[in-house]
Write a protein that holds these residues in place. Structure first.
Motif, mmCIF file in Angstrom:
data_model
loop_
_atom_site.group_PDB
_atom_site.id
_atom_site.type_symbol
_atom_site.label_atom_id
_atom_site.label_comp_id
_atom_site.label_asym_id
_atom_site.label_seq_id
_atom_site.Cartn_x
_atom_site.Cartn_y
_atom_site.Cartn_z
ATOM 1 N N ALA A 43 -33.443 7.870 16.378
ATOM 2 C CA ALA A 43 -34.241 9.089 16.510
ATOM 3 C C ALA A 43 -35.644 8.872 15.963
ATOM 4 C CB ALA A 43 -33.559 10.242 15.767
ATOM 5 N N PHE A 44 -35.741 8.182 14.827
ATOM 6 C CA PHE A 44 -37.039 7.923 14.203
ATOM 7 C C PHE A 44 -37.924 7.102 15.137
ATOM 8 C CE2 PHE A 44 -40.092 5.665 11.599
ATOM 9 C CZ PHE A 44 -40.498 6.624 10.680
ATOM 10 N N ALA A 45 -37.360 6.050 15.710
ATOM 11 C CA ALA A 45 -38.126 5.167 16.592
ATOM 12 C C ALA A 45 -38.581 5.897 17.860
ATOM 13 C CB ALA A 45 -37.297 3.937 16.953
ATOM 14 N N SER A 46 -37.668 6.663 18.464
ATOM 15 C CA SER A 46 -38.016 7.359 19.710
ATOM 16 C C SER A 46 -39.069 8.440 19.468
ATOM 17 C CB SER A 46 -36.768 7.974 20.344
ATOM 18 O OG SER A 46 -36.219 8.987 19.531
ATOM 19 N N THR A 47 -38.917 9.200 18.391
ATOM 20 C CA THR A 47 -39.877 10.272 18.120
ATOM 21 C C THR A 47 -41.229 9.714 17.682
ATOM 22 O OG1 THR A 47 -38.972 10.500 15.864
ATOM 23 C CG2 THR A 47 -38.161 12.017 17.526
ATOM 24 N N LEU A 48 -41.232 8.561 17.036
ATOM 25 C CA LEU A 48 -42.502 7.921 16.670
ATOM 26 C C LEU A 48 -43.284 7.562 17.932
ATOM 27 C CD1 LEU A 48 -44.452 6.699 14.605
ATOM 28 C CD2 LEU A 48 -43.088 4.587 14.678
ATOM 29 N N MET A 72 -37.508 14.876 10.164
ATOM 30 C CA MET A 72 -36.108 15.278 10.168
ATOM 31 C C MET A 72 -35.170 14.087 10.361
ATOM 32 S SD MET A 72 -35.939 18.380 9.377
ATOM 33 C CE MET A 72 -34.181 18.601 9.671
ATOM 34 N N ALA A 73 -35.654 13.033 11.008
ATOM 35 C CA ALA A 73 -34.839 11.822 11.164
ATOM 36 C C ALA A 73 -34.569 11.201 9.795
ATOM 37 C CB ALA A 73 -35.539 10.819 12.076
ATOM 38 N N LEU A 74 -35.578 11.226 8.939
ATOM 39 C CA LEU A 74 -35.406 10.709 7.574
ATOM 40 C C LEU A 74 -34.467 11.614 6.772
ATOM 41 C CD1 LEU A 74 -39.133 9.768 6.785
ATOM 42 C CD2 LEU A 74 -37.277 8.204 7.400
ATOM 43 N N TYR A 75 -34.691 12.928 6.893
ATOM 44 C CA TYR A 75 -33.838 13.883 6.189
ATOM 45 C C TYR A 75 -32.403 13.819 6.699
ATOM 46 C CZ TYR A 75 -31.828 18.288 4.646
ATOM 47 O OH TYR A 75 -30.996 19.234 4.101
ATOM 48 N N SER A 79 -29.154 13.240 4.553
ATOM 49 C CA SER A 79 -28.164 14.318 4.522
ATOM 50 C C SER A 79 -26.793 13.829 4.961
ATOM 51 C CB SER A 79 -28.624 15.468 5.426
ATOM 52 O OG SER A 79 -27.680 16.517 5.435
ATOM 53 N N TRP A 80 -26.739 13.040 6.034
ATOM 54 C CA TRP A 80 -25.461 12.534 6.515
ATOM 55 C C TRP A 80 -24.836 11.548 5.537
ATOM 56 C CZ3 TRP A 80 -24.531 11.496 12.378
ATOM 57 C CH2 TRP A 80 -24.765 12.672 13.106
ATOM 58 N N LYS A 81 -25.656 10.716 4.925
ATOM 59 C CA LYS A 81 -25.125 9.668 4.046
ATOM 60 C C LYS A 81 -24.675 10.211 2.699
ATOM 61 C CE LYS A 81 -26.096 5.030 2.262
ATOM 62 N NZ LYS A 81 -24.860 4.474 2.857
ATOM 63 N N TYR A 82 -25.448 11.144 2.150
ATOM 64 C CA TYR A 82 -25.160 11.617 0.797
ATOM 65 C C TYR A 82 -24.754 13.098 0.725
ATOM 66 C CZ TYR A 82 -27.524 7.255 -0.343
ATOM 67 O OH TYR A 82 -27.895 5.939 -0.413
#
Length: 205
Positions: A43-48, A72-75, A79-82
């Motif tokens: 998501a980060f790569a595509s939105t960038l 939001m890709a970073l968040y 959020s998913w990991k922790y």
């Protein structure tokens, strides 16, 4: 035939970066269906890429929206990991329930109408109200996805279907096909997440 011809022509003139962004966007949803953390780097790569592409063609609002998706890709990854909490455990699928969703839809609809009014009366925007609706709901639905809220996929199904109509009306047929794919994947995602949510509840009982 004209619709298919337009799609073929669009594919021929598609830039390498646009093709990469499209592939990464589809990969993002496929990985999200499986609840893989790798969906967020995709998501980060595509939105960038989309942020830069839209900025280069002076679609500043679309560029700004994708910049939001970038954050939001970073968040979402965190959020998913922790689980967004100090205990650092992976986030599980949850639901807002009918009452909360009704309140959310009401509030977002009011906000959409306000933005739509401004866009319709003070700008030259086409489909001012519909476009405002999809934008406002997309912003919140992205947050819901980052929190693994089951209903986010229902929101995306509606958003994507409305977007298909807009893109066809504007002659953006290739983008319309992409959103048709998004709609199908969102339906699959909802069924997959719903099954896991129901299984988790059954085990808890």
């Amino acid at each position: 035939m004209e619709f298919l011809q337009t799609i073929i022509e669009s594919l021929n003139v598609m830039s390498t970066y646009e093709a990469m962004a499209m592939i990464l966007s589809i990969a993002y949803i496929l990985l999200a269906i499986k609840q893989s953390l790798w969906c967020w780097p995709a998501a980060f790569a595509s939105t960038l890429i989309y942020t830069i592409l839209f900025y280069d063609v002076s679609l500043l609002m679309d560029s700004a929206l994708n910049a939001y998706y970038l954050v939001m890709a970073l968040y979402g990854w965190y959020s998913w990991k922790y689980g967004g909490k100090l205990e650092e455990k992976e986030l599980e699928v949850s639901t807002y329930g009918i009452n909360k969703n009704i309140k959310i839809i009401f509030i977002l609809s009011i906000i959409s109408l306000c933005f739509g009014y401004v866009m319709a009366n003070y700008t030259s925007a086409d489909f001012a109200y519909i476009d405002s609706f999809t934008t406002v709901f997309a912003v919140f639905s992205t947050y819901m996805l980052a929190k693994k809220i089951l209903e986010n996929w229902i929101y995306w199904i509606v958003i994507d279907m409305v977007s298909i109509y807009i893109y066809i009306q504007k002659g953006l047929n290739l983008t319309a096909v992409l959103f048709m794919i998004y709609t199908i994947l969102a339906i699959i995602a909802y069924k997959d997440w719903k099954k896991e949510y129901d299984n988790t509840k059954a085990v808890a009982i």
